[in-house]
Design a protein around this motif. Structure first.
Motif, short mmCIF file in Angstrom:
data_model
loop_
_atom_site.label_atom_id
_atom_site.label_comp_id
_atom_site.label_asym_id
_atom_site.label_seq_id
_atom_site.Cartn_x
_atom_site.Cartn_y
_atom_site.Cartn_z
N VAL A 1 60.07 -36.12 44.28
CA VAL A 1 60.74 -35.87 43.01
C VAL A 1 62.11 -36.55 43.06
CG1 VAL A 1 61.72 -34.13 41.48
CG2 VAL A 1 59.55 -33.69 42.63
N ILE A 2 62.29 -37.53 42.18
CA ILE A 2 63.57 -38.24 42.15
C ILE A 2 64.36 -37.93 40.88
CG2 ILE A 2 62.80 -40.10 43.66
CD1 ILE A 2 62.45 -41.83 41.12
N GLY A 3 63.83 -37.02 40.06
CA GLY A 3 64.56 -36.66 38.85
C GLY A 3 63.84 -35.58 38.06
N ILE A 4 64.47 -35.17 36.95
CA ILE A 4 63.89 -34.20 36.02
C ILE A 4 63.85 -34.85 34.64
CG2 ILE A 4 64.08 -31.91 34.98
CD1 ILE A 4 65.84 -31.06 37.25
N THR A 5 62.67 -34.88 34.03
CA THR A 5 62.57 -35.44 32.68
C THR A 5 63.38 -34.57 31.72
OG1 THR A 5 60.51 -34.20 32.32
CG2 THR A 5 60.32 -36.47 33.10
N THR A 6 64.24 -35.21 30.94
CA THR A 6 65.26 -34.45 30.21
C THR A 6 65.27 -34.68 28.71
OG1 THR A 6 66.68 -34.45 32.17
CG2 THR A 6 67.75 -34.01 30.07
N ALA A 7 65.22 -35.93 28.27
CA ALA A 7 65.45 -36.19 26.84
C ALA A 7 64.85 -37.51 26.43
CB ALA A 7 66.95 -36.18 26.55
N SER A 8 64.67 -37.66 25.10
CA SER A 8 64.25 -38.91 24.49
C SER A 8 65.25 -39.29 23.41
CB SER A 8 62.86 -38.77 23.87
OG SER A 8 61.87 -38.55 24.84
N PRO B 1 63.85 -46.43 17.83
CA PRO B 1 63.79 -46.48 19.29
C PRO B 1 62.34 -46.50 19.78
CG PRO B 1 65.31 -44.77 18.54
CD PRO B 1 64.56 -45.25 17.33
N GLN B 2 62.06 -47.35 20.72
CA GLN B 2 60.71 -47.49 21.26
C GLN B 2 60.66 -46.95 22.68
OE1 GLN B 2 58.03 -48.63 19.45
NE2 GLN B 2 59.39 -48.81 17.68
N ASN B 3 60.23 -45.72 22.82
CA ASN B 3 59.99 -45.14 24.15
C ASN B 3 61.21 -45.20 25.05
OD1 ASN B 3 58.25 -43.77 25.84
ND2 ASN B 3 57.34 -45.60 26.72
N VAL B 4 62.34 -44.73 24.53
CA VAL B 4 63.58 -44.68 25.30
C VAL B 4 63.77 -43.24 25.78
CG1 VAL B 4 66.06 -45.11 25.30
CG2 VAL B 4 64.55 -46.53 23.89
N ASN B 5 63.62 -43.01 27.06
CA ASN B 5 63.62 -41.66 27.62
C ASN B 5 64.53 -41.60 28.85
OD1 ASN B 5 61.28 -40.87 25.85
ND2 ASN B 5 60.30 -42.44 27.08
N TYR B 6 64.94 -40.36 29.18
CA TYR B 6 65.92 -40.19 30.25
C TYR B 6 65.52 -39.05 31.19
CZ TYR B 6 68.65 -43.22 27.26
OH TYR B 6 69.05 -44.28 26.50
N ALA B 7 65.95 -39.19 32.43
CA ALA B 7 65.72 -38.16 33.46
C ALA B 7 66.98 -38.02 34.30
CB ALA B 7 64.53 -38.52 34.34
N ILE B 8 67.39 -36.77 34.55
CA ILE B 8 68.55 -36.52 35.42
C ILE B 8 68.13 -36.78 36.87
CG2 ILE B 8 68.00 -34.04 35.59
CD1 ILE B 8 71.55 -35.42 35.45
N LYS B 9 68.99 -37.37 37.65
CA LYS B 9 68.64 -37.77 39.01
C LYS B 9 68.58 -36.58 39.96
CE LYS B 9 70.57 -42.43 38.52
NZ LYS B 9 71.61 -43.37 38.97
N SER B 10 67.74 -36.70 40.99
CA SER B 10 67.53 -35.60 41.93
C SER B 10 68.78 -35.29 42.75
CB SER B 10 66.37 -35.92 42.87
OG SER B 10 66.63 -37.09 43.63
N SER B 11 69.68 -36.26 42.90
CA SER B 11 70.90 -36.00 43.68
C SER B 11 71.73 -34.90 43.02
CB SER B 11 71.73 -37.28 43.80
OG SER B 11 72.06 -37.81 42.53
N PHE B 12 71.71 -34.84 41.69
CA PHE B 12 72.45 -33.79 40.99
C PHE B 12 71.73 -32.45 41.12
CE2 PHE B 12 73.96 -37.72 39.28
CZ PHE B 12 75.31 -37.51 39.03
N VAL B 13 70.40 -32.50 41.21
CA VAL B 13 69.62 -31.28 41.44
C VAL B 13 69.96 -30.71 42.81
CG1 VAL B 13 67.31 -30.30 41.61
CG2 VAL B 13 67.76 -32.13 39.96
N LYS B 14 70.02 -31.57 43.81
CA LYS B 14 70.34 -31.11 45.17
C LYS B 14 71.73 -30.48 45.23
CE LYS B 14 67.45 -34.39 47.75
NZ LYS B 14 67.45 -35.49 48.73
N ASN B 15 72.66 -31.05 44.49
CA ASN B 15 74.01 -30.48 44.47
C ASN B 15 73.99 -29.05 43.95
OD1 ASN B 15 75.11 -32.86 45.41
ND2 ASN B 15 75.67 -33.62 43.38
#
Length: 368
Positions: free
Chosen positions: A285-292, A305-319
């Motif tokens: 797991v390198i991130g969390i799916t978050t928003a479009s 917008p054509q399939n523009v999506n974002y995921a928060i990185k796992s480093s912030f989850v570990k913190n």
């Protein structure tokens, strides 16, 4: 400016203000925007515009029932507010209430009939869906949903801890985690990162079956073009409560305005996918799916917008995990073990991995 352009600007300009607040933020923060809109309603309870913007903000985080309440309030205060009727139709459509969506869309056209081709296209699409779903049955208003928000979460260890997005569980009175077999277990928030839109939940009881341990990978090693995938519960009220798989690539190692906290990814993210795990091809797991970036961005971008999506990185989850006062959790977080996908070995194929790890993926339902 032509009449057609004026009409499109009329439909889109009011909601672009909310979008621009997101675009200029250092972090994608639908949560912060929602709080601002809530404060505006508290200060101006009889202002149609305030209720309208709060409705749009609720819609962006998938809280459609609350969005409907405030868009209706805006219309009650100002019945000829065409943009509120149009947005209400959009929210009804997202919530699977197609007949109500058609009524709202038609009212928007009645109030502002100039060049209504865009709205008529929505109406024609919905009428086809209604006929296909219920060819011989009368259309009834769906019962009011008890839950106020839905999303995805995942157990990353055998310690009964779930990771999800904070906006999925924000302001919830109760939280339920629903597993693949339909069983539900109550959960509570034990840690949160509001700015990063991350929440850690703990189940109040053991899961209904044994789950695997998932490795949290090093998001700093991810590269543009790397293949990724997610498993979650998109639009569960319409698509069903079985987990769904989708895949794509990392389009960029930064988010909006080159925000380093996020990946931009091409895998589809629908309402309900929020909080799901973003896996690399090693099964980490390198991130969390978050928003479009939704169609509401059309005016700011000059195109849909054509399939523009974002995921928060796992480093912030570990913190965030490091703040949970549980030594066992900390050890699991740092453990360099987990499921690994090795497509060349039959026993570790991608379908086998998906089948195994889906037991860790839960549907999150929150209630007031």
């Amino acid at each position: 400016m032509s009449g057609n352009a004026k009409f499109r600007w009329f439909l889109l300009a009011p909601i672009v203000l909310a979008l621009l607040a997101i675009v200029t933020s250092p972090v994608i923060s639908w949560v912060g925007e929602l709080e601002d809109a809530q404060e505006q309603v508290r200060q101006n309870p009889n202002d149609a515009g305030a209720h309208y913007h709060l409705g749009i903000s609720y819609s962006e985080v998938g809280q459609y029932q609350n969005a409907i309440i405030h868009l209706k309030k805006a219309i009650q205060i100002k019945p000829d507010l065409a943009k509120a009727h149009h947005s209400l139709g959009f929210v009804y459509q997202k919530n699977g209430q197609y007949q109500e969506a058609i009524i709202s869309y038609k009212e928007a056209i009645r109030i502002k009939p100039d060049n209504a081709d865009v709205i008529l296209a929505h109406i024609n699409e919905l009428e086809k869906i209604i006929v296909k779903i219920r060819p011989s049955q009368p259309i009834h208003e769906p019962p009011e949903k008890q839950f106020v928000s839905v999303g995805t979460g995942f157990l990353f260890s055998k310690g009964n801890y779930i990771i999800t997005n904070y906006h999925v569980v924000k302001n919830s009175g109760s939280i339920l985690a629903k597993f693949m077999n339909g069983e539900t277990v109550k959960a509570k928030v034990v840690a949160k990162d509001i700015r990063g839109d991350i929440a850690v939940l703990k189940l109040t009881d053991v899961p209904p079956f044994s789950v695997a341990q998932i490795k949290l990978g090093d998001s700093s090693q991810a590269r543009m073009g790397e293949k990724v995938f997610t498993i979650g519960y998109p639009a569960s009220n319409l698509m069903g409560e079985r987990p769904k798989y989708s895949e794509g690539v990392i389009n960029a190692v930064t988010g909006l305005k080159d925000d380093p906290a996020f990946f931009q990814v091409s895998l589809p993210i629908q309402p309900g996918n929020s909080g799901g795990p973003l896996f690399n091809q090693r099964g980490e797991v390198i991130g969390i799916t978050t928003a479009s970036l939704s169609s509401l961005a059309i005016d700011a971008m000059g195109a849909i917008p054509q399939n523009v999506n974002y995921a928060i990185k796992s480093s912030f989850v570990k913190n965030l995990l490091s703040t949970v006062p549980d030594l066992m959790l900390s050890k699991l977080m740092l453990a360099n073990t987990g499921i690994v996908v090795i497509p060349s070995e039959p026993k570790n194929s991608l379908p086998d991995f998906i089948e195994q790890v889906s037991k860790n993926i839960v549907l999150i339902e929150t209630r007031e």
